[in-house]
Design an enzyme around this catalytic site. Structure first.
Site, PDB file in Angstrom:
ATOM      1  CG  HIS A 128     -28.066 -19.610  93.135  1.00  0.00           C
ATOM      2  ND1 HIS A 128     -28.378 -20.950  93.112  1.00  0.00           N
ATOM      3  CD2 HIS A 128     -26.712 -19.526  93.250  1.00  0.00           C
ATOM      4  CE1 HIS A 128     -27.264 -21.650  93.220  1.00  0.00           C
ATOM      5  NE2 HIS A 128     -26.239 -20.820  93.300  1.00  0.00           N
ATOM      6  CG  HIS A 167     -24.114 -16.067  93.787  1.00  0.00           C
ATOM      7  ND1 HIS A 167     -24.332 -15.992  92.431  1.00  0.00           N
ATOM      8  CD2 HIS A 167     -23.745 -17.352  94.044  1.00  0.00           C
ATOM      9  CE1 HIS A 167     -24.091 -17.189  91.899  1.00  0.00           C
ATOM     10  NE2 HIS A 167     -23.737 -18.016  92.859  1.00  0.00           N
ATOM     11  CD  GLU A 169     -10.483 -28.169  69.806  1.00  0.00           C
ATOM     12  OE1 GLU A 169     -10.442 -27.216  70.630  1.00  0.00           O
ATOM     13  OE2 GLU A 169      -9.597 -28.366  68.953  1.00  0.00           O
ATOM     14  CG  HIS A 184      -1.394 -34.384  68.943  1.00  0.00           C
ATOM     15  ND1 HIS A 184      -0.699 -33.497  69.731  1.00  0.00           N
ATOM     16  CD2 HIS A 184      -1.941 -33.650  67.944  1.00  0.00           C
ATOM     17  CE1 HIS A 184      -0.821 -32.277  69.218  1.00  0.00           C
ATOM     18  NE2 HIS A 184      -1.585 -32.345  68.144  1.00  0.00           N
TER      19      HIS A 184
HETATM   20  C1  TPP Z   1     -18.573 -23.824  84.816  1.00  0.00           C
HETATM   21  C2  TPP Z   1     -19.041 -23.336  86.141  1.00  0.00           C
HETATM   22  N1  TPP Z   1     -18.124 -22.997  87.058  1.00  0.00           N
HETATM   23  C3  TPP Z   1     -18.516 -22.604  88.284  1.00  0.00           C
HETATM   24  C4  TPP Z   1     -19.829 -22.548  88.612  1.00  0.00           C
HETATM   25  C5  TPP Z   1     -20.260 -22.155  90.016  1.00  0.00           C
HETATM   26  N2  TPP Z   1     -20.909 -20.837  89.944  1.00  0.00           N
HETATM   27  C6  TPP Z   1     -22.227 -20.684  89.930  1.00  0.00           C
HETATM   28  S1  TPP Z   1     -22.691 -19.097  89.725  1.00  0.00           S
HETATM   29  C7  TPP Z   1     -21.079 -18.580  89.685  1.00  0.00           C
HETATM   30  C8  TPP Z   1     -20.708 -17.154  89.430  1.00  0.00           C
HETATM   31  C9  TPP Z   1     -21.739 -16.220  89.816  1.00  0.00           C
HETATM   32  O1  TPP Z   1     -21.552 -14.981  89.229  1.00  0.00           O
HETATM   33  P1  TPP Z   1     -22.566 -14.418  88.176  1.00  0.00           P
HETATM   34  O2  TPP Z   1     -22.528 -15.239  86.970  1.00  0.00           O
HETATM   35  O3  TPP Z   1     -22.264 -12.998  88.035  1.00  0.00           O
HETATM   36  O4  TPP Z   1     -23.970 -14.628  88.842  1.00  0.00           O
HETATM   37  P2  TPP Z   1     -24.644 -13.705  89.945  1.00  0.00           P
HETATM   38  O5  TPP Z   1     -23.703 -13.625  91.096  1.00  0.00           O
HETATM   39  O6  TPP Z   1     -24.892 -12.411  89.308  1.00  0.00           O
HETATM   40  O7  TPP Z   1     -25.890 -14.452  90.324  1.00  0.00           O
HETATM   41  C10 TPP Z   1     -20.224 -19.645  89.836  1.00  0.00           C
HETATM   42  C11 TPP Z   1     -18.765 -19.527  89.877  1.00  0.00           C
HETATM   43  C12 TPP Z   1     -20.755 -22.924  87.614  1.00  0.00           C
HETATM   44  N3  TPP Z   1     -22.059 -22.927  87.834  1.00  0.00           N
HETATM   45  N4  TPP Z   1     -20.332 -23.293  86.388  1.00  0.00           N
END
Ligand code: TPP
Length: 670
Positions: A30, A265, A414, A476
């Site tokens: 990334h 990304h 939680e 539950h």
């Molecule tokens: C709980 C979770 N769900 C999904 C992902 C997959 N994932 C990695 S980065 C991302 C979103 C990226 O957006 P952002 O946080 O704005 O990062 P940027 O694009 O700015 O690098 C997702 C959905 C993850 N790492 N963790």
């Protein structure tokens, strides 16, 4: 561009190009986030973060969490450049087998990585736990004129972090507790994987965090170093609220073709785009992983500075230790993750004459018996303390203006409870625990898994551990939760059979320092087993033990049970004896501990020659065949529960002495 002096600019572009090059070389990763967030990271790490690259374990260091763990190359760049034990070779080996630069930061693998991040939102909540730990330890250990605990927790968080529910839960609690030494920089770049955040994330983050009680600032231009600096200073000056600094950035800053696109990304920019970006940034296109000498010098100032900070702190600590030797010794014990000698002096000794007792109640008695000996035992429940018996009765609650208490109130949160508790464990110095119903372990599975991955000593207390909680009904009543927890590597699950086993389970939980332990405890009363007739409860430490043996040489059948089903097995054994069947009852509170025993011990408890085996547990039978074998059978639950008094449920679901005995006879062909 404004306010950028040339060396600052070189340093920032080094962070950017290292990320671009490492991702390109690995052909995965990334690049966008590190490129956009490099200026704030640079300012934070060179002007504010008090750390010592030569000793990543210096107890009074500031904590830094990269909650947007996918931007790991940003962190690896910072660690390498500031002088941690992470050679450039490791950056060249980004994401490769055996490297210390895995795809997402892993605590314990790479020096200076404070927590494992990647699952979005977790790092955000871990940081809240670290700040709680700092404040609690400061309250407990600092004395007038002697400040030995005094540091800040910083994080870089992303859109994805702020979209995750766990971050909302944690932010709410952080605001409530007024955690003034928590400072988060938000990489507000409007881009996530599917495209613009306009697709699904248009709330007013500023108002939202203000509503949580946070101090919120905006930096409109992510390359404005003066504005970032001023914002961090203002955040530091805000001592009664956590701070969010919303820094408007551009993903893949500097890339002519990919800046501000979702494409940047999670994929390499491509050779050609890397070249064009370097040209655009005024960077030599060759060689890759290029670090100008003056850049390294600037970043490496952290080494001397860090050593000086730690030395200064060490001197302060020594004056403190001279004046408060006992406190200083207590601090050392706590920070070393040790238990104070004699911590178990007042552990209760349960006998049948005490009358029947729920294991949750026994657990509460244990907690209250050890709390005075373990001053940094700190935890609480997600609003179920009266049910989970997690309250330390002689102590106050933790409040925003008073951290001298010992009871945390996580609220009905939680997921964040688990992640915050992981942060407390990561900080060090605490013995943290959580409490909720076993059914809601599902709500905290992500942090339980991460605690196991990181090997954190957290005790997860789960009460109401079976359908026998009764009238609350199937929503539950846990069915598959024990199996689901047992599926997590490096997590020890313990389901004690009576009050005495509960004491031993706690002993195991506290002495186990390299991973989490989940305790499954009953709501309903259970008889305290008569240990004058039966084996000692200290067999719990071995995971399974022969509780009551057959009279003769060799048992006809093994009855293997856990928790609240053990006393039923004992009664069934007596019924079987009346019919000439010799049964051995094995209490098996923990599969994981049993599996760690030498083969000889396991064969002694479950003799390979005895293939008639019946396991009894009020949960899905999944996994039990491993212990009962292909000739064995199970009394379990392959359905959801039902709302009714538990004794009725026991009848309906076949968890009766009669049914166990008759199933045993059938298994023996009688
Ligand atoms: C709980 C979770 N769900 C999904 C992902 C997959 N994932 C990695 S980065 C991302 C979103 C990226 O957006 P952002 O946080 O704005 O990062 P940027 O694009 O700015 O690098 C997702 C959905 C993850 N790492 N963790």
């Amino acid at each position: 561009m404004t306010h950028l002096d040339k060396l600052d600019q070189l340093c920032i572009n080094t962070l950017r190009t290292l990320a671009m090059d490492a991702v390109q070389k690995a052909n995965s990763g990334h690049p966008g986030m590190p490129m956009g967030a490099a200026p704030m990271a640079y300012i934070l790490w060179t002007r504010f973060l008090k750390h010592n690259p030569a000793n990543p374990h210096w107890p009074n260091r500031d904590r830094f969490v990269l909650s947007a763990g996918h931007g790991s190359m940003l962190l690896y760049g910072l660690l390498h450049l500031t002088g941690y034990d992470l050679p450039l070779e490791e950056l060249r080996n980004f994401r490769q087998w055996g490297s210390r630069t895995p795809g997402h930061p892993e605590h314990g693998l790479t020096p200076g990585v404070e927590t494992t991040t990647g699952p979005l939102g977790q790092g955000f909540a871990n940081g809240v736990g670290m700040a709680i730990a700092e404040r609690f330890l400061a309250e407990h250990f600092n004395r007038p004129g002697h400040t030995v605990v005094d540091h800040t927790t910083y994080a870089i968080v992303s859109d994805g972090d702020l979209m995750e529910g766990v971050a909302s839960e944690a932010a709410s609690l952080a605001g409530h507790l007024g955690l003034g030494k928590l400072i988060y920089l938000y990489d507000d770049n409007h881009i996530s994987i599917e495209g613009s955040t306009d697709l699904a994330f248009t709330e007013d983050v500023e108002c939202r965090f203000q509503a949580y009680g946070w101090h919120v600032q905006r930096v409109d231009y992510g390359n404005d170093l003066a504005a970032i600096t001023a914002a961090i200073e203002a955040a530091q000056a805000t001592t009664e609220q956590p701070s969010l600094i919303m820094v408007h950035t551009h993903i893949a800053y500097g890339s002519p073709g990919k800046q501000d696109t979702a494409e940047a990304h999670g994929a390499p920019l491509g050779e050609e785009e890397v070249r064009r970006t370097k040209e655009n940034l005024g960077w030599p296109t060759e060689p890759p992983f290029y670090i100008p000498d003056e850049v390294l010098l600037r970043f490496r100032e952290a080494v001397d500075r860090g050593q000086a900070w730690e030395a200064e702190w060490q001197a302060r600590f020594e004056t403190y230790a001279a004046e408060y030797p006992q406190l200083a010794a207590e601090w050392q014990t706590a920070m070393n993750g040790q238990l104070r000698a004699g911590w178990d002096a007042d552990l209760p000794d349960f006998v049948p004459a005490d009358g029947p007792l729920a294991t949750r109640k026994a657990s509460g008695q244990v907690l209250n018996a050890i709390a005075p000996y373990l001053p940094t035992l700190l935890g609480g429940s997600a609003d179920l303390a009266p049910s989970n018996k997690t309250l330390l009765e002689e102590y106050e609650s933790i409040k925003d203006d008073d951290f001298s208490g010992r009871n945390l109130h996580f609220g009905v949160r939680e997921h964040a409870m688990g992640s915050i508790t992981n942060g407390m464990a990561l900080h060090g110095g605490l013995i943290p625990y959580t409490g909720t119903f076993l059914i809601f372990s599902d709500y905290m599975r992500p942090p339980i898994r991460l605690a196991a991955m990181m090997g954190l000593p957290v005790v997860f207390i789960f009460t109401h551990d079976s359908v026998w909680l009764g009238e609350d009904g199937p929503t539950h009543q846990p069915i598959e939760q024990l199996a689901a927890l047992r599926a997590i590597p490096n997590l020890i699950v313990l389901r004690p059979a009576d009050a005495a086993e509960t004491v031993e389970a706690w002993r195991v939980a506290l002495e186990h320092r390299d991973g989490p332990v989940a305790l499954a405890l009953t709501r309903q009363k259970l008889p305290v087993l008569d240990r004058t007739e039966l084996a000692d409860a200290d067999g719990v430490a071995r995971g399974a033990y022969v509780l009551a043996d057959a009279e003769g040489e060799r048992p006809d059948i093994l009855l293997i049970a856990t928790g609240s089903e053990v006393y039923l097995a004992l009664e069934a054994r007596e019924q079987l004896a009346e019919q000439g069947v010799e049964a051995r009852v094995v209490s098996m509170p923990s599969w994981e501990l049993f599996d760690q025993q030498p083969q000889a011990y396991r064969d002694q408890v479950l003799p390979p020659t005895v293939t008639a085996r019946l396991a009894i547990e009020a949960g899905v039978p999944q996994g039990w065949h491993r212990y009962v074998g292909s000739a064995g059978e199970l009394i379990g639950l392959d359905r959801f529960g039902a709302s009714a008094p538990y004794k009725v449920l026991m009848e309906k679901f076949g968890f009766t002495v009669e049914n166990i005995a008759s199933r045993a006879l059938a298994l023996l062909g009688r």
